[in-house]
Motif scaffolding. Structure first.
Motif, short mmCIF file in Angstrom:
data_model
loop_
_atom_site.label_atom_id
_atom_site.label_comp_id
_atom_site.label_asym_id
_atom_site.label_seq_id
_atom_site.Cartn_x
_atom_site.Cartn_y
_atom_site.Cartn_z
N PRO A 57 -0.77 -32.69 -1.26
CA PRO A 57 0.53 -32.82 -1.84
C PRO A 57 1.02 -33.35 -3.01
CG PRO A 57 1.29 -33.05 0.29
CD PRO A 57 -0.18 -32.92 0.28
N ILE A 58 2.18 -33.16 -3.74
CA ILE A 58 2.28 -34.25 -4.71
C ILE A 58 3.94 -35.31 -4.41
CG2 ILE A 58 1.09 -33.12 -6.47
CD1 ILE A 58 4.07 -32.04 -7.74
N ALA A 59 3.67 -34.35 -3.23
CA ALA A 59 5.61 -35.17 -2.87
C ALA A 59 5.51 -34.65 -1.64
CB ALA A 59 6.53 -35.43 -3.77
N VAL A 60 5.94 -35.61 -0.09
CA VAL A 60 5.91 -35.92 1.20
C VAL A 60 7.84 -36.34 1.66
CG1 VAL A 60 5.22 -34.97 3.37
CG2 VAL A 60 3.59 -35.42 1.70
N GLN A 98 7.39 -30.79 1.93
CA GLN A 98 5.98 -31.30 0.68
C GLN A 98 6.22 -30.25 -0.54
OE1 GLN A 98 1.59 -31.16 3.08
NE2 GLN A 98 2.93 -30.18 4.91
N LEU A 99 5.94 -30.84 -1.99
CA LEU A 99 5.59 -30.25 -2.88
C LEU A 99 4.37 -30.32 -3.39
CD1 LEU A 99 7.20 -29.24 -5.15
CD2 LEU A 99 7.08 -31.38 -6.39
N PHE A 100 3.37 -28.90 -3.81
CA PHE A 100 2.70 -29.07 -3.98
C PHE A 100 2.40 -27.86 -5.56
CE2 PHE A 100 2.28 -28.27 0.31
CZ PHE A 100 0.93 -29.29 0.99
N ARG A 101 1.40 -28.67 -6.68
CA ARG A 101 1.45 -27.96 -7.44
C ARG A 101 0.18 -27.97 -7.83
NH1 ARG A 101 2.44 -32.77 -11.06
NH2 ARG A 101 -0.37 -32.99 -11.37
N ARG A 102 -0.27 -26.91 -8.69
CA ARG A 102 -1.47 -25.78 -9.14
C ARG A 102 -1.56 -25.20 -10.10
NH1 ARG A 102 -0.35 -24.01 -4.30
NH2 ARG A 102 -1.55 -24.34 -3.26
N PRO A 103 -2.57 -25.74 -11.74
CA PRO A 103 -2.37 -24.63 -12.07
C PRO A 103 -2.21 -22.92 -12.08
CG PRO A 103 -4.33 -26.25 -12.28
CD PRO A 103 -3.81 -26.41 -11.13
N TRP A 104 -1.62 -22.25 -12.45
CA TRP A 104 -1.40 -20.86 -12.84
C TRP A 104 -1.05 -19.84 -13.79
CZ3 TRP A 104 -1.24 -18.81 -8.25
CH2 TRP A 104 -0.75 -17.46 -7.62
N PRO A 105 -2.28 -18.77 -14.06
CA PRO A 105 -2.82 -18.43 -15.14
C PRO A 105 -1.78 -17.37 -15.17
CG PRO A 105 -4.57 -18.02 -13.62
CD PRO A 105 -3.47 -18.66 -12.58
N THR A 125 8.94 -23.09 6.00
CA THR A 125 9.66 -22.49 4.78
C THR A 125 8.95 -22.18 3.37
OG1 THR A 125 12.12 -22.32 6.22
CG2 THR A 125 12.31 -21.86 4.13
N GLY A 126 8.64 -21.78 3.11
CA GLY A 126 8.46 -22.49 1.70
C GLY A 126 8.60 -21.21 0.28
N TYR A 127 8.74 -21.69 -0.44
CA TYR A 127 9.25 -21.59 -1.99
C TYR A 127 7.60 -21.63 -3.16
CZ TYR A 127 14.08 -20.54 -0.34
OH TYR A 127 14.87 -20.23 0.11
N ARG A 137 5.63 -24.36 -16.41
CA ARG A 137 5.33 -25.14 -17.62
C ARG A 137 3.38 -24.36 -17.10
NH1 ARG A 137 8.66 -30.33 -18.19
NH2 ARG A 137 10.59 -29.13 -18.71
N GLY A 138 3.29 -23.35 -16.33
CA GLY A 138 1.82 -23.33 -16.51
C GLY A 138 1.12 -23.22 -14.76
N HIS A 139 2.33 -23.88 -14.11
CA HIS A 139 1.74 -24.46 -12.79
C HIS A 139 2.78 -23.86 -11.94
CE1 HIS A 139 0.20 -28.02 -15.20
NE2 HIS A 139 -0.41 -27.35 -14.36
N ALA A 140 2.05 -23.28 -10.39
CA ALA A 140 3.02 -22.90 -9.95
C ALA A 140 3.00 -23.86 -9.09
CB ALA A 140 1.93 -22.07 -8.71
N LEU A 141 4.48 -23.88 -8.40
CA LEU A 141 4.98 -24.94 -7.59
C LEU A 141 4.98 -24.91 -6.17
CD1 LEU A 141 7.38 -26.43 -10.17
CD2 LEU A 141 5.17 -27.63 -9.27
N THR A 142 4.88 -24.96 -4.81
CA THR A 142 5.24 -24.74 -3.79
C THR A 142 5.79 -25.27 -3.12
OG1 THR A 142 3.15 -23.63 -3.11
CG2 THR A 142 4.58 -23.31 -1.48
N PHE A 143 6.82 -25.48 -2.13
CA PHE A 143 7.96 -26.03 -2.07
C PHE A 143 8.29 -25.23 -0.86
CE2 PHE A 143 12.14 -28.20 -2.18
CZ PHE A 143 11.48 -29.35 -1.44
#
Length: 202
Positions: A72-75, A91-98, A162-164, A169-175
């Motif tokens: 993750p990028i933050a915990v 946890q917050l995850f970030r990855r490029p998303w088409p 629980t996830g969102y 900005r071209g990325h998928a954020l999963t919190f």
């Protein structure tokens, strides 16, 4: 090597460790931000990868998932002191998303992921019409049991995740926020405040 305590397992936080200088986290790429509740603490995201491996099932699916896992990028987490229940952990995850991939595709991937890892995984919520931080999001809530080693014992932690997932900005954020299924250890009000604090910084 020295094994770090699992963030899901109880630990003792001193007041100076709990009081990080700033309660906010802002993703520098997407501007997504959130505020940790007062009694929660941030921890280095890199700690999560080896500890997550230790909590996943020792099955082919678990080994494969551990190999592909991203940090993750933050915990942040809340220590409630119980040795028998998971610590609430965000946890917050970030990855490029088409841009051509619909957000609803996340839901199918989440179903396959959790049902493949945990025999007792059951989804309470699965929708692509939720909102987080003022943006449309895919939303899921799933219950499962994970075995976490606490000292010399593997404790079966009944977990509610629980996830969102949203696009920015071209990325998928999963919190995500993982808590116990036992109400006394879920910290519902604090989790609600954490999710409500999600926003996009100007």
């Amino acid at each position: 090597r020295t094994r770090r305590p699992h963030p899901l397992a109880p630990r003792r936080l001193t007041p100076d460790r709990m009081a990080t200088p700033c309660p906010d986290f802002t993703c520098p790429v997407t501007g997504f931000a959130f505020t940790r509740p007062e009694r929660w603490a941030f921890m280095p995201p890199a700690w999560m990868h080896p500890e997550r491996e230790a909590a996943w099932p020792e099955s082919p699916a678990g080994v494969a998932a551990a190999r592909l896992a991203e940090d993750p990028i933050a915990v942040c987490y809340r220590d409630h002191g119980s040795m028998r229940h998971i610590n609430p952990t965000a946890q917050l995850f970030r990855r490029p998303w088409p841009h051509t991939v619909p957000i609803a595709q996340v839901l199918g991937a989440m179903q396959s992921h959790f049902t493949g890892l945990y025999d007792d995984a059951k989804f309470e919520v699965l929708t692509d019409h939720a909102m987080l931080a003022g943006a449309r999001a895919a939303h899921y809530v799933v219950r499962f049991t994970q075995g976490v080693r606490v000292e010399d014992e593997v404790v079966p932690y009944r977990t509610r995740l629980t996830g969102y997932t949203l696009i920015a900005r071209g990325h998928a954020l999963t919190f995500t926020v993982a808590t116990s299924t036992t109400k006394a250890y879920r910290m519902d009000d604090e989790v609600a405040a954490l999710l409500a604090s999600a926003r996009f910084a100007q």
